[in-house]
Design a protein around this motif. Structure first.
Motif, short mmCIF file in Angstrom:
data_model
loop_
_atom_site.label_atom_id
_atom_site.label_comp_id
_atom_site.label_asym_id
_atom_site.label_seq_id
_atom_site.Cartn_x
_atom_site.Cartn_y
_atom_site.Cartn_z
N ALA A 3 0.84 -1.20 0.00
CA ALA A 3 0.00 0.00 0.00
C ALA A 3 0.88 1.25 0.00
CB ALA A 3 -0.92 -0.01 1.22
N TYR A 4 1.99 1.18 0.71
CA TYR A 4 2.97 2.28 0.69
C TYR A 4 3.65 2.40 -0.66
CZ TYR A 4 7.81 3.89 1.07
OH TYR A 4 9.03 4.47 0.83
N ILE A 5 4.09 1.28 -1.21
CA ILE A 5 4.81 1.29 -2.48
C ILE A 5 3.98 1.94 -3.58
CG2 ILE A 5 5.80 -0.16 -4.30
CD1 ILE A 5 7.54 -0.05 -1.84
N ALA A 6 2.70 1.57 -3.67
CA ALA A 6 1.87 2.02 -4.78
C ALA A 6 1.26 3.40 -4.57
CB ALA A 6 0.75 1.00 -5.02
N THR A 7 1.06 3.81 -3.33
CA THR A 7 0.29 5.02 -3.05
C THR A 7 1.15 6.22 -2.70
OG1 THR A 7 -1.43 3.55 -2.19
CG2 THR A 7 -1.71 5.89 -1.77
N SER A 8 2.36 5.98 -2.22
CA SER A 8 3.16 7.09 -1.67
C SER A 8 3.48 8.16 -2.70
CB SER A 8 4.44 6.54 -1.05
OG SER A 8 5.21 5.84 -2.01
N SER A 9 3.66 7.78 -3.98
CA SER A 9 3.97 8.81 -4.98
C SER A 9 2.82 9.80 -5.13
CB SER A 9 4.29 8.16 -6.33
OG SER A 9 3.18 7.44 -6.83
N PHE A 10 1.58 9.30 -5.09
CA PHE A 10 0.42 10.19 -5.18
C PHE A 10 0.23 10.98 -3.90
CE2 PHE A 10 -0.36 6.88 -8.34
CZ PHE A 10 -0.69 7.65 -9.45
N VAL A 11 0.52 10.34 -2.75
CA VAL A 11 0.39 11.05 -1.48
C VAL A 11 1.33 12.24 -1.43
CG1 VAL A 11 0.81 10.88 1.01
CG2 VAL A 11 -0.45 9.07 -0.16
N PHE A 12 2.60 12.02 -1.74
CA PHE A 12 3.58 13.08 -1.59
C PHE A 12 3.53 14.09 -2.75
CE2 PHE A 12 5.36 10.07 1.43
CZ PHE A 12 5.75 10.91 2.46
N GLN A 13 3.29 13.62 -3.97
CA GLN A 13 3.30 14.54 -5.11
C GLN A 13 1.97 15.28 -5.28
OE1 GLN A 13 5.39 13.21 -8.80
NE2 GLN A 13 5.74 11.31 -7.69
N THR A 14 0.86 14.56 -5.08
CA THR A 14 -0.45 15.18 -5.30
C THR A 14 -0.98 15.84 -4.03
OG1 THR A 14 -0.95 13.54 -7.02
CG2 THR A 14 -2.80 14.76 -6.08
N GLN A 15 -0.98 15.09 -2.92
CA GLN A 15 -1.55 15.64 -1.69
C GLN A 15 -0.64 16.69 -1.05
OE1 GLN A 15 -2.74 12.64 1.16
NE2 GLN A 15 -3.20 14.12 2.77
N TYR A 16 0.68 16.40 -1.02
CA TYR A 16 1.59 17.30 -0.33
C TYR A 16 2.38 18.21 -1.27
CZ TYR A 16 0.66 14.49 3.86
OH TYR A 16 0.05 13.86 4.92
N GLY A 17 2.22 18.05 -2.58
CA GLY A 17 2.83 18.96 -3.53
C GLY A 17 4.32 18.79 -3.74
N PHE A 18 4.87 17.61 -3.46
CA PHE A 18 6.30 17.38 -3.68
C PHE A 18 6.57 17.26 -5.18
CE2 PHE A 18 8.13 15.53 0.49
CZ PHE A 18 7.43 16.47 1.24
N SER A 19 7.77 17.66 -5.60
CA SER A 19 8.20 17.44 -6.98
C SER A 19 8.62 15.98 -7.15
CB SER A 19 9.39 18.34 -7.31
OG SER A 19 10.52 17.97 -6.52
N GLU A 20 8.81 15.56 -8.41
CA GLU A 20 9.25 14.19 -8.66
C GLU A 20 10.61 13.94 -8.01
OE1 GLU A 20 9.18 14.00 -12.89
OE2 GLU A 20 7.09 13.33 -12.99
N GLY A 21 11.50 14.94 -8.08
CA GLY A 21 12.82 14.78 -7.50
C GLY A 21 12.78 14.67 -5.98
N LEU A 22 11.94 15.48 -5.34
CA LEU A 22 11.85 15.43 -3.89
C LEU A 22 11.20 14.13 -3.43
CD1 LEU A 22 12.36 16.80 -1.23
CD2 LEU A 22 10.22 18.05 -1.47
N TYR A 23 10.19 13.66 -4.19
CA TYR A 23 9.60 12.38 -3.82
C TYR A 23 10.62 11.25 -3.95
CZ TYR A 23 7.28 7.94 -4.12
OH TYR A 23 6.96 6.62 -3.93
#
Length: 405
Positions: free
Chosen positions: A239-259
């Motif tokens: 659940a972490y592996i698949a969802t974390s990119s959307f959590v950090f990039q979409t919900q928290y506004g992280f860039s691809e590099g920061l994620y």
């Protein structure tokens, strides 16, 4: 004669272990095939003009195929040997990766990922069985710990490599890199890997023989408990592996590099803990280390859930996820070792059931968290519930084993 000395003699009598680094890379191909392109999931969705859910399906497709492939290949390897499956698996993995790179739409990408998963599974399950063929006791635990330590580098290097590719080229180049890895794996198997399963230890190769091997192992209560523990904890981890990119990039506004930095620093925790596991195994029981890892992982998952509920922002979620990945450095090698020990009569089948059912059913965590909203709250809820359930199963099974003893 000490137990360790006995294990060394057993290893010498059975045969030589294949080169550890290429063996670890083949066994641990899954992180390279999944984590490298996770930072690119939003970009792939845009490029193929599809939804995030459809792109996540390509991840689920790989994981499910990786699971089914192990269930098919493991019993077969007990019948025909390990090396033939490694040769076929590494070759097809390279070809399927080329198919992913050329995919014109989401459907083609998913189909190519299925083939990639099936091929990667053949090499992975045969590689784990090779370890069981030539080692036992504390030696087996240390080898699996070494494999886990090297494999833990994958989740660190893969997203960083993926991020570097995205900085200069499209996501398609990532799959070209995977194809090149497949070619390198194939060359190593041809030149350096020898068969570890003697002909006299091989069983039948038909459907009936494979079914009998599976039935014999599933009849062992402790074996079933280890598999169930692995399934539950892996659903939470995926659940972490698949969802974390959307959590950090979409919900928290992280860039691809920061994620990518988030993912890599979390994964680095697993490198440290797998090295610790290798040092302490033998001093403490593998069951105790497995229970400890599951308990710590559950605490980390509860930290993610609490941070999301209280709206504490990305940093506490990030730190809590680091606790989860660190705990996984104990869970993964301990679970592998105990499952292979209990299923020693059929090492390939044991590796297939442990890896196949764990990754197959564990892959349910990828769409589950997304279906619940793909937020930090959804991710934390799935992780906490399933990892806590794994702790309960492990504790009950361990208590029953002590009573039976």
């Amino acid at each position: 004669m000490t137990r360790e000395r006995g294990a060394e003699l057993t290893t010498t009598q059975r045969g030589a272990l294949p080169p550890i680094v290429p063996l670890a890379l083949i066994v641990g191909v899954s992180p390279f095939a999944t984590d490298m392109y996770i930072p690119a999931l939003p970009a792939i969705a845009r490029d193929l003009a599809t939804t995030p859910g459809a792109v996540q399906l390509s991840l689920t497709a790989f994981l499910v195929a990786f699971a089914v492939g192990q269930l098919l290949a493991g019993p077969v390897s007990d019948g025909i040997g390990r090396r033939p499956l490694m040769l076929v698996g590494t070759a097809v993995f390279a070809l399927a990766s080329v198919g992913c790179a050329l995919a014109p739409d989401a459907v083609t990408l998913v189909i190519a990922r299925v083939l990639q998963g099936l091929a990667g599974a053949a090499g992975a399950v045969a590689g784990r069985a090779m370890v069981s063929d030539v080692t036992d006791g504390p030696r087996m635990a240390k080898v699996f710990g070494t494999l886990a330590a090297i494999n833990a580098i994958g989740p660190v290097v893969a997203p960083l490599a993926g991020g570097a590719v995205l900085a200069v080229a499209s996501w398609r180049l990532m799959f070209v890199v995977l194809a090149a890895l497949g070619v390198v794996f194939f060359v190593f198997v041809v030149l350096r890997f020898h068969e570890t399963l003697p002909r006299e230890r091989r069983g039948g190769v038909g459907f009936s023989a494979n079914r009998d091997r599976i039935r014999q192992l599933l009849a062992i209560g402790r074996f079933r408990a280890y598999v169930l523990t692995g399934v539950l904890s892996t659903i939470g981890f995926f659940a972490y592996i698949a969802t974390s990119s959307f959590v950090f990039q979409t919900q928290y506004g992280f860039s691809e590099g920061l994620y990518t930095l988030v993912f890599a620093t979390n994964a680095s925790m697993m490198i440290v803990t797998t090295l610790v596991f290798r040092r302490v195994v033998g001093r403490w029981s593998e069951d105790g280390l497995l229970s400890f890892g599951l308990a710590v992982g559950t605490l980390g998952a509860l930290g993610v859930l609490t941070s999301a509920l209280l709206g504490l922002g990305p940093v506490p979620v990030w730190c809590s996820l680091a606790v989860v990945t660190g705990a996984w450095g104990f869970v993964l090698p301990a679970a592998m070792t105990r499952t292979q020990h209990v299923g020693a009569a059929h090492p390939g089948t044991a590796a297939a059931l442990q890896g196949g059912l764990t990754f197959g059913l564990g892959g349910l965590g990828t769409p589950l968290a997304g279906a619940l909203g793909g937020t930090a709250l959804a991710m934390g809820s799935v992780m906490a519930a399933l990892m806590a359930a794994a702790v309960v199963v492990q504790l009950i099974a361990t208590r029953r084993a002590r009573v039976d003893a």
